[in-house]
Design an enzyme around this catalytic site. Structure first.
Site, PDB file in Angstrom:
ATOM      1  CG  HIS A 150      -0.185   0.194   2.536  1.00  0.00           C
ATOM      2  ND1 HIS A 150       0.202  -0.873   3.328  1.00  0.00           N
ATOM      3  CD2 HIS A 150       0.251   1.301   3.198  1.00  0.00           C
ATOM      4  CE1 HIS A 150       0.817  -0.427   4.412  1.00  0.00           C
ATOM      5  NE2 HIS A 150       0.871   0.897   4.366  1.00  0.00           N
ATOM      6  CG  HIS A 201      -4.071   0.358   4.474  1.00  0.00           C
ATOM      7  ND1 HIS A 201      -3.553  -0.766   5.028  1.00  0.00           N
ATOM      8  CD2 HIS A 201      -3.123   1.310   4.618  1.00  0.00           C
ATOM      9  CE1 HIS A 201      -2.350  -0.517   5.484  1.00  0.00           C
ATOM     10  NE2 HIS A 201      -2.050   0.731   5.240  1.00  0.00           N
ATOM     11  CG  HIS A 215       4.431   4.788   4.560  1.00  0.00           C
ATOM     12  ND1 HIS A 215       3.644   5.504   5.420  1.00  0.00           N
ATOM     13  CD2 HIS A 215       3.780   3.611   4.389  1.00  0.00           C
ATOM     14  CE1 HIS A 215       2.589   4.797   5.769  1.00  0.00           C
ATOM     15  NE2 HIS A 215       2.625   3.640   5.137  1.00  0.00           N
ATOM     16  CG  HIS A 247       0.225   0.602  12.184  1.00  0.00           C
ATOM     17  ND1 HIS A 247       0.677   1.876  12.400  1.00  0.00           N
ATOM     18  CD2 HIS A 247       0.828   0.185  11.056  1.00  0.00           C
ATOM     19  CE1 HIS A 247       1.510   2.188  11.436  1.00  0.00           C
ATOM     20  NE2 HIS A 247       1.630   1.184  10.620  1.00  0.00           N
ATOM     21  CE1 TYR A 256       4.997   3.758   8.379  1.00  0.00           C
ATOM     22  CE2 TYR A 256       4.897   3.319  10.736  1.00  0.00           C
ATOM     23  CZ  TYR A 256       4.264   3.486   9.515  1.00  0.00           C
ATOM     24  OH  TYR A 256       2.914   3.372   9.434  1.00  0.00           O
ATOM     25  CD  GLU A 266       3.721   0.553   7.237  1.00  0.00           C
ATOM     26  OE1 GLU A 266       3.143   1.096   6.283  1.00  0.00           O
ATOM     27  OE2 GLU A 266       3.163   0.261   8.304  1.00  0.00           O
TER      28      GLU A 266
HETATM   29  C1  M3P Z   1       0.033   3.210   8.316  1.00  0.00           C
HETATM   30  C2  M3P Z   1      -0.610   1.934   8.043  1.00  0.00           C
HETATM   31  C3  M3P Z   1       0.162   7.847   9.804  1.00  0.00           C
HETATM   32  C4  M3P Z   1      -0.319   6.487   9.898  1.00  0.00           C
HETATM   33  C5  M3P Z   1       0.171   5.464   9.224  1.00  0.00           C
HETATM   34  C6  M3P Z   1      -0.434   4.163   9.176  1.00  0.00           C
HETATM   35  C7  M3P Z   1       1.170   8.241   8.830  1.00  0.00           C
HETATM   36  O1  M3P Z   1       1.139   3.400   7.662  1.00  0.00           O
HETATM   37  O2  M3P Z   1      -0.068   1.177   7.254  1.00  0.00           O
HETATM   38  O3  M3P Z   1      -1.674   1.664   8.615  1.00  0.00           O
HETATM   39  O4  M3P Z   1      -0.272   8.687  10.521  1.00  0.00           O
HETATM   40 FE    FE Z   2       1.410   2.073   6.030  1.00  0.00          FE
END
Ligand code: M3P
Ligand code: FE
Length: 309
Positions: A150, A201, A215, A247, A256, A266
């Site tokens: 993604h 996602h 990213h 996450h 990351y 990532e």
């Molecule tokens: C992810 C994901 C930010 C959140 C990132 C989340 C940049 O990268 O893969 O769920 O706030």
């Molecule tokens: Fe991500």
């Protein structure tokens, strides 16, 4: 059916040879084509199309464009009409204009990102083949990334996130899986996660100052692979931004880190959950935003959302 998945990410890099070594030796991708101007095309071992990453030699480390693959060539005609009815100009690029791809529908997203759709790309096949395949490539290198999973694109403010999110839902039939809401009564979307498959996602948008790329992510099987990937990164002095973490959003297991040009990458593991069009949207409120991003610490990391390419 329409859009199936993220097809490729196209970025500018500072030192093409350093980038080649990085993406091949550490990430485990293979260069499948090299142009006279130095542009490199790479694929992951578990991907079958010719490339998912385009690296262009440049003075600047910038995001160029992102392309998604549709199932049928006729989807491109249908989507052209829908996108133009929305009020966005599109153009068809003839087969071959985008390297090793069939015709491409090209336009700019409401968020300002260059976006392309294609139905055909030269086929190479997985490194493990498709007859009695091994579960992973014995000669694979580094972290052996499976595929590009993604991308997360940065938009100018919540209004831009909300517009491009609505665009993906209405025009591309994506499903909103998660959102971060801010403002009075949470009336604004500061970030959204959208899927066109059954994973949490296939694209995400976050409100920032400038249009850019936060990213893109490489898929790994699970938590043990994340730990090993972080070990491999440390062995090669890769600059890690966020060490192995969970996450809250998407339930992903993550690291990351940066490529040699400063593009944030990532590694994303785990299937998260089964995303379906009728799944209730998951909402993260402004006060729990950082819990959503870094589940264990829940601690704000300013540079994480303000530094990007
Ligand atoms: C992810 C994901 C930010 C959140 C990132 C989340 C940049 O990268 O893969 O769920 O706030
Ligand atoms: Fe991500």
């Amino acid at each position: 059916m329409g859009i199936m998945r993220l097809g490729h990410v196209d970025i500018n890099v500072l030192n093409i040879e350093e980038s080649r070594t990085y993406y091949e030796e550490i990430m485990g991708l293979t260069v499948t084509r090299e142009d006279k101007d130095g542009t490199l095309y790479l694929k992951c071992w578990d991907e079958w199309d010719k490339y998912s990453l385009v690296l262009r030699p440049s003075e600047e480390a910038t995001f160029n464009k992102i392309a998604y693959k549709v199932k049928n060539d006729s989807d491109l005609d249908d989507l052209k009409i829908k996108v133009e009815n929305y009020g966005i100009e599109t153009k068809f690029l003839e087969a071959g204009v985008v390297t090793d791809c069939g015709r491409v529908l090209s336009f700019t997203l409401p968020s300002g990102h260059s976006f392309q759709l294609y139905a055909q790309k030269e086929f190479i096949g997985k490194d493990t083949g498709d007859t009695n395949p091994a579960p992973w490539p014995f000669k694979g290198k580094g972290i052996k990334a499976h595929w590009i999973d993604h991308a997360l694109l940065m938009c100018q403010g919540p209004e831009a996130v909300m517009e491009v999110t609505k665009f993906f839902i209405d025009i591309f039939d994506f499903t909103l899986t998660e959102q971060v809401t801010v403002g009075p009564d949470g009336c604004l979307q500061a970030a959204t996660w959208l899927t066109c498959s059954s994973t949490p996602h296939d694209i995400a948008f976050v409100a920032g100052e400038e249009v850019g790329m936060h990213h893109f992510a490489f898929f790994l099987d699970g938590w043990n692979d994340i730990l090993r990937a972080a070990d491999v990164m440390a062995m090669h002095n890769v600059k890690i931004d966020v060490t192995p973490q969970r996450h809250g959003i998407t339930r992903g297991e993550t690291i990351y880190f940066f490529d040699p040009s400063g593009h944030r990458l990532e590694t994303f593991a785990g299937l998260g959950y089964l995303a379906q069009p009728d799944m209730p949207v998951i909402t993260w409120t402004e006060d729990e935003l950082w819990r959503g991003i870094f589940y264990h610490t829940g601690i704000e990391n300013g540079a994480f959302t303000t530094a990007y390419t």
